[in-house]
Design an enzyme around this catalytic site. Structure first.
Site, short mmCIF file in Angstrom:
data_model
loop_
_atom_site.label_atom_id
_atom_site.label_comp_id
_atom_site.label_asym_id
_atom_site.label_seq_id
_atom_site.Cartn_x
_atom_site.Cartn_y
_atom_site.Cartn_z
N SER A 66 0.79 -1.23 0.00
CA SER A 66 0.00 0.00 0.00
C SER A 66 0.82 1.28 0.00
CB SER A 66 -0.95 0.02 1.21
OG SER A 66 -0.22 0.16 2.42
N LYS A 106 0.82 4.66 6.65
CA LYS A 106 0.12 5.53 5.70
C LYS A 106 0.72 6.93 5.72
CE LYS A 106 -2.73 2.15 4.94
NZ LYS A 106 -2.65 1.38 3.69
#
Length: 202
Positions: A66, A106
């Site tokens: 990700s 993230k």
């Protein structure tokens, strides 16, 4: 006139012997003192290292795709939790708001008070009405995930997304949603592995 007896050379031996013995004791004490100081230094260093890695810096491993192309699976990164205020663009590790009990890595896209909007057809992200310049992403943002936009971030929260926008479960997914800053483990500041990518994280 006082008389002095001549010094018998034989009488010197016990004195010399005692001096030699005392010298050995002193050397022995010096060795013990040196060893003690050496051990003390090592113990102090270990304690300091434990405190630093517990309260200041931590190392975590990256799982999944990700955060590509910024971070790859099995990368090892150092985190700092001495961050007074998290800001846009920071790469952070989140310990809550996830599904499978693994920390999320993230990037913060919006902080409290900011309004984020995404044009999924064009793949563009807007912050307070201004299109973001995002050279760190792998591809444009086309995956909706379910969160309604525009969205204003409330106090104490941040909005995060992965750099691999279409292969990332992040704040666009209602199961993750906005991230409470209390659940941020730290800011990713340095990659230590692989050695070919050793250096600060942009």
């Amino acid at each position: 006139m006082e008389e002095f007896d001549p010094i018998d050379p034989l009488e010197k031996e016990p004195i010399l012997g005692q001096t030699i013995i005392k010298g050995k004791r002193k050397n022995k004490n010096k060795k013990y003192n040196g060893l003690y100081e050496w051990v003390e230094t090592i113990v102090a260093g270990v304690v300091c290292a434990v405190l630093v890695f517990t309260f200041v810096i931590r190392m975590v491993g990256v799982e999944g795709v990700s955060m590509q192309p910024t971070l790859y699976e099995n990368d090892r990164i150092f985190l700092s939790n001495l961050v007074p205020l998290y800001k846009n663009g920071d790469v952070v590790v989140v310990t809550k708001h996830h599904i499978d009990d693994r920390p999320l890595v993230k990037r913060i896209i919006a902080t409290e008070g900011q309004t984020i909007d995404i044009d999924f057809e064009a793949g563009k992200v807007y912050l307070d009405g201004v299109e973001l310049d995002e050279p760190y992403i792998k591809e444009a943002t086309h995956t909706k995930e379910g969160t309604e936009f525009p969205l204003t971030v409330p106090e104490g929260y941040v909005f995060c997304m992965g750099d691999n926008r279409n292969e990332s479960m992040d704040s666009r997914d209602p199961r993750v949603g906005l991230i409470d800053t209390r659940y941020i483990l730290g800011k990713a500041i340095f990659r230590v592995y692989p050695f070919t990518s050793f250096g600060f994280i942009k």
